[in-house]
Write an enzyme that holds these catalytic residues in place. Structure first.
Site, PDB file in Angstrom:
ATOM      1  N   THR A  94      14.861 -63.249  22.045  1.00 33.76           N
ATOM      2  CA  THR A  94      14.077 -62.252  21.321  1.00 33.76           C
ATOM      3  C   THR A  94      12.843 -62.962  20.802  1.00 33.76           C
ATOM      4  OG1 THR A  94      15.992 -60.913  20.689  1.00 33.76           O
ATOM      5  CG2 THR A  94      14.023 -60.705  19.331  1.00 33.76           C
TER       6      THR A  94
ATOM      7  N   LYS B 148      12.843 -54.237  22.178  1.00 31.53           N
ATOM      8  CA  LYS B 148      13.750 -54.913  21.247  1.00 31.53           C
ATOM      9  C   LYS B 148      13.243 -54.776  19.813  1.00 31.53           C
ATOM     10  CE  LYS B 148      17.144 -57.424  19.690  1.00 31.53           C
ATOM     11  NZ  LYS B 148      17.489 -58.777  20.161  1.00 31.53           N
TER      12      LYS B 148
ATOM     13  N   LYS C  14      13.617 -63.238  11.268  1.00 36.11           N
ATOM     14  CA  LYS C  14      12.747 -63.715  12.341  1.00 36.11           C
ATOM     15  C   LYS C  14      12.290 -62.543  13.203  1.00 36.11           C
ATOM     16  CE  LYS C  14      13.822 -64.448  16.407  1.00 36.11           C
ATOM     17  NZ  LYS C  14      14.433 -64.750  17.710  1.00 36.11           N
TER      18      LYS C  14
END
Length: 293
Positions: free
Chosen positions: A98, A173, A241
């Site tokens: 990711t 995502k 994050k």
């Protein structure tokens, strides 16, 4: 059977690589920064391990990576002894990290220049999804490349979708994480409210989970949230994050994410409570902690 490399054997990559070997029957070479984990993987699954990403990728048809962030993925692909220095013409790189859409586009452009292809393919489903081979994979790239890579990706996935050109997997995502942030905060507040109001939380969930409030988070996390157990997967540090990536992209494209920004700050509070490695459902702990205070 294809020749496959897998770079990064963390809580996600370790079982994902295992499924490529066991379900797909492919010839798999793994690389991990700590060689002990690579050796353990080979002892468990067979295949082989390599001392560098380049050595792992050499001669492979497909090269997968699942590492921490943009810097990590740039290091294992474009850095010294990176995979891109050894990938053969016509090979396909699949990045399950990711990361940002920017790095996805950078890798796509570099791969094209060097005669091979790249797909950004972040995953959702957490550690349990990886271990069960039931991840959702959001892919950015060309249709022809996707069609070639999908049978291998299917080894660890229950759903694989091509979302658009390079970067589209990472953008999808981001949508996933934005939605989860709001859902978990709403569920936390709902459970907290039910407890404070003196309701039987189990009875409440049993009823509302059959209606419009139903969600995966509700079905799978309400009980552990109620019990204060937060060791079920995706960590707060990782979510922060990811939300940082979402908020950065939003600043670039003009999207407004007030709830995601607020929930990000709530997660920062959870971190200060010692919850850096708690799973994302720990947002409720912040509410309970405030109540006690």
């Amino acid at each position: 059977m294809a020749k496959v490399a897998f770079i990064g054997l963390g809580v996600m990559g370790y079982p994902m690589a295992g499924h490529i070997k066991s379900r797909g029957g492919h010839d798999v070479t793994v690389y991990n920064r700590t060689s002990e984990k690579a050796e353990k993987w080979v002892a468990e699954h067979g295949g082989s391990h390599a001392p560098t990403p380049a050595a792992a990728a050499d001669g492979c048809d497909f090269v997968f990576a699942c590492v921490g962030n943009d810097d990590d993925i740039r290091q294992v692909t474009l850095g010294e002894d990176g995979a891109f220095s050894a990938m053969k013409e016509g090979a396909i790189f699949i990045d399950n990290t990711t990361a940002s859409a920017e790095i996805a586009r950078e890798l796509d452009a570099t791969a094209r220049e060097r005669g091979f292809a790249s797909l950004d393919a972040p995953v959702s489903g957490g550690q349990a999804g990886a271990e069960n081979g039931a991840l959702t994979v959001m892919v950015g790239g060309d249709q022809e490349v996707f069609d070639k890579a999908k049978p291998v990706i299917d080894c660890y996935a229950k759903m694989v979708g091509l979302m658009g050109p390079a970067g589209s997997g990472q953008l999808t995502k981001m949508v996933n994480q934005i939605c989860i942030a709001g859902l978990v905060q709403g569920l936390s507040e709902g459970i907290h409210f039910a407890k404070t109001a003196g309701l039987d939380v189990a009875a409440v969930i049993d009823v509302i989970s059959k209606g419009a409030a139903q969600s995966w988070q509700m079905e799978n996390r309400w009980q552990t949230m109620l019990d204060g157990k937060f060791d079920h997967g995706f960590a707060v540090d990782w979510m922060r994050k990811d939300l940082a990536i979402c908020l950065s992209e939003a600043r670039n494209n003009g999207a407004r994410l007030p709830v995601a920004a607020l929930v990000d700050q709530f997660y920062a509070e959870v971190q200060t409570m010692g919850g850096k490695r708690w799973d994302t459902s720990s947002l409720i702990a912040r509410l309970e902690n405030a109540e006690k205070g």
